[in-house]
Design an enzyme around this catalytic site. Structure first.
Site, short mmCIF file in Angstrom:
data_model
loop_
_atom_site.label_atom_id
_atom_site.label_comp_id
_atom_site.label_asym_id
_atom_site.label_seq_id
_atom_site.Cartn_x
_atom_site.Cartn_y
_atom_site.Cartn_z
N ASP A 25 -72.78 -30.50 -57.92
CA ASP A 25 -73.58 -29.88 -58.96
C ASP A 25 -75.02 -30.28 -58.67
OD1 ASP A 25 -74.93 -29.17 -61.24
OD2 ASP A 25 -73.69 -30.34 -62.63
N LYS A 87 -85.49 -27.66 -58.35
CA LYS A 87 -84.59 -26.51 -58.43
C LYS A 87 -85.31 -25.28 -58.98
CE LYS A 87 -80.02 -25.37 -60.31
NZ LYS A 87 -78.86 -25.95 -61.00
N GLU A 186 -72.32 -21.88 -61.75
CA GLU A 186 -72.06 -23.06 -62.60
C GLU A 186 -71.08 -22.75 -63.73
OE1 GLU A 186 -76.06 -24.21 -63.58
OE2 GLU A 186 -76.44 -24.89 -61.54
N ASP A 208 -74.06 -23.85 -72.31
CA ASP A 208 -74.56 -24.99 -71.53
C ASP A 208 -75.88 -25.47 -72.11
OD1 ASP A 208 -75.66 -26.69 -69.65
OD2 ASP A 208 -75.20 -25.45 -67.92
#
Ligand code: AMP
Length: 618
Positions: A25, A87, A186, A208
């Site tokens: 992850d 990211k 994800e 999330d």
């Protein structure tokens, strides 16, 4: 068989040897690595027992960069050389990031390259290189614990990542010397961790809520294929905001609303976070600031954070609407991210979706764990007799467009199972049927690709050209079986075809087609440009003919008509020549000649629309 068969343990020469595989992850704030041991996925910790690796990299002039907790300490006093949240930059060009670049504490290099590069004492680095540092640390961690090299990994990416962001993630892995079995969305990984992929079909919502971001994804599962129906969320809403409202409350209680004491505010935000996390287990939390001391109870806390929770639910509602799914169609709700530990968030999400959300797996690790299960399967570590293939589409799949061009829907090397949808529209006014021609190959034109099949979607309502919306979905299941369906949006009429794309093409043929596509890339591009302009010319000619048939007699005198017809003839002749520029020029000339005619038609249509009405009505 043209699908790339990576492993088939039943035939393996060493059937008992397990391949080491891991799920990663690669997160914005924290990263994790997990693996399957004795059938159970578990995350792997560093020597201090820490599982989460902060996604922070600190560069030094004369030694290798440090990553994680060790890099953290430099955030405050050496921010230029301490990169975090890279990211957000992955796969992004300078143009995409214009607004973001100014807000980051880094110095960006002034290069011609479209990829932003950050200046550090160790030289210029891109987000790809920085991400590779994180991946390297995770790889070393896993190999040290497992005692051997990893055969491959599954890396998770947000469902909304585009091709460039996915490619950048793959590039980072390559730099870190990792073999990527597959990138996995994800939310899909989280669903896999809960074993939801074992179900036949259904719609899943993945909620999330992390430290700084909120993502909601609506997935449809169909025979092992996860399709992303919709994604939504807020890239600036997360647990930090919950801390913030608590801190504000404390300041107000202590009568200190106007302080700008930075140290005090920093301490307060840490205290607020501790209180928030304590409230996940206790009825109340004690806070103090200077001489003030107070108790934050559940009721007050819930009142404070209510607007934030509401915001996330609003995104959920929007995502459901985008996915055209009603709440009662949701089979499961998966909770991901540290902030979903808050019982109040769980309760509200449960109330919203009208079913208890899945919370049994640690929400910080669930994505990495799902990725680990997937990696284990892809490495071939499943009991004998099960199909264990890692398949990629050997050649791109697409459909025929006007002018004999091919529009790719799924690109070559995409791992399967996969589902992709694209919208197309009609070419002619009143068109009621559409021929869907499915092709395989890398080149731009129909003749140079391989035809896989054709079917016709009938019953499209007769609308003006370009108005009908036809959604064509390509779905390749784990066995390489391609199913193409087409659906017209307003009527819901559907047609579909099932094809085995991999059959009939040998590896040699694939190689030849790939080689040809590379050798002919330049020629293909020119041919594509030519075909496009030819299609455009046909459209202009058709529109002109239709218009002239309707009202040329009323709006044009003979000389004007002749002028127009002459320009039309010139375009018609140019159209026959295979020369992009000749056609473009003739088209421009016709458009110029027709300007006055277009204007009169417009005036006429306004007059017609207004006849019988009062000007004030408009
Ligand atoms: P993540 O980005 O997924 O690691 O989530 C980090 C966020 O989760 C931070 O805002 C934490 O404060 C929050 N968090 C972690 N544990 C808890 C907890 N027990 N209760 C409430 N929030 C938590």
């Amino acid at each position: 068989m043209a699908l790339l068969q990576i492993s088939e343990p039943g035939m393996s020469t060493a059937p008992h040897q397990r391949q080491l595989a891991a799920g990663i992850d690669l997160g914005t704030t924290n990263s994790l690595i997990a693996t399957v041991r004795s059938g159970q996925a578990e995350t792997l910790s560093d020597l201090n027992g820490q599982h989460l690796l902060p996604s922070v990299i600190h560069y030094h002039a004369d030694k290798a960069p440090v990553v994680g907790h060790d890099a953290y300490q430099y955030m405050a006093n050496d921010s230029e050389n301490t990169l975090s949240s890279v990211k957000r930059l992955l796969g992004r060009g300078k143009n995409d990031l214009k607004t973001l670049l100014g807000t980051l504490p880094y110095v960006f290099a002034d290069t011609d390259s479209m990829v932003p590069r950050i200046k550090t004492v160790a030289g210029e680095v891109s987000a790809i290189e920085a991400s590779a540092e994180i991946l390297r640390v995770l790889k070393q961690r896993a190999e040290a614990i497992l005692g051997d090299e990893l055969s491959g990994v599954v890396i998770t990416v947000p469902a909304y990542f585009d091709e460039a962001q996915r490619q950048a993630t793959r590039d980072a892995a390559k730099l870190a010397d990792l073999n990527v079995f597959r990138l996995l969305n994800e939310p899909t990984a989280a669903a896999v961790a809960y074993g939801l992929d074992k179900k036949e079909e259904g719609v899943i919502a993945v909620y999330d809520l992390g430290g700084g971001t909120f993502d909601i994804s609506i997935l449809r599962l169909n025979k092992g294929v996860f399709e992303v129906l919709a994604t939504g969320g807020n890239s600036a809403l997360g647990g930090d905001d919950f801390d913030h409202v608590i801190a504000e409350w404390v300041l107000a209680q202590a009568g200190l609303t106007h302080t700008d004491d930075k140290d005090l505010l920093r301490q307060l935000s840490v205290a607020a976070r501790i209180a928030k996390e304590a409230l996940s287990d206790s009825a109340e939390a004690t806070l103090s600031l200077g001489n003030w001391q107070g108790v934050l109870d559940q009721a007050t806390f819930q009142q404070l954070v209510e607007p934030l929770v509401k915001k996330t639910l609003k995104s959920c509602r929007r995502a459901l609407r985008d996915a055209e799914i009603s709440k009662n169609e949701i089979m499961d709700v998966v909770m991901v991210g540290g902030s979903t530990r808050m019982p109040y968030v769980r309760r509200r999400v449960g109330e919203f979706f009208e079913r208890p959300p899945l919370i049994d797996i640690d929400p910080d690790r669930v994505v990495a764990l799902g990725a680990a299960y997937q990696a284990d399967v892809l490495a071939g570590n499943k009991p004998d007799g099960e199909m264990l293939l890692l398949d990629v589409i050997p050649l791109s799949l697409g459909i025929e467009m006007m002018g004999g061009l091919v529009e790719k829907v799924i690109s070559r090397n995409t791992t399967i199972p996969v589902a992709r949808a694209q919208e197309f529209t009609t070419y002619k006014d009143g068109q009621t049927a559409m021929s869907i021609h499915i092709l395989q190959g890398e080149r731009d034109t129909v003749e140079t690709n391989r035809s896989l099949g054709k079917f016709i979607l009938r019953g499209i309502p007769p609308l003006s050209a370009g108005v009908a919306r036809i959604k064509v979905t390509f779905q390749v299941d784990a066995d390489g079986l391609l199913n193409v369906s087409a659906e017209e949006a307003s009527t819901g009429i559907k047609a579909q075809i099932e094809i085995k794309p991999s059959y009939g093409l040998t590896d040699n043929e694939i190689e030849t087609m790939l080689r040809e596509s590379m050798e002919n890339a330049q020629g293909d591009m020119e041919l594509r440009r030519l075909r496009e302009v030819q299609v455009e010319a046909d459209r202009v000619l058709e529109a002109l003919d239709a218009a002239m048939q309707t009202d040329a007699d009323a709006l044009l005198d003979n000389i004007e008509k002749e002028c127009l017809l002459e320009a039309r003839q010139r375009l018609l002749e140019a159209r026959q020549q295979d020369n992009h520029d000749v056609i473009t020029n003739a088209m421009k000339a016709l458009e110029k000649t027709a300007e006055f005619y277009v204007e009169r038609r417009m005036n006429l249509s306004i007059k017609t629309a207004m006849s019988g009405h009062n000007v004030d009505e408009f």
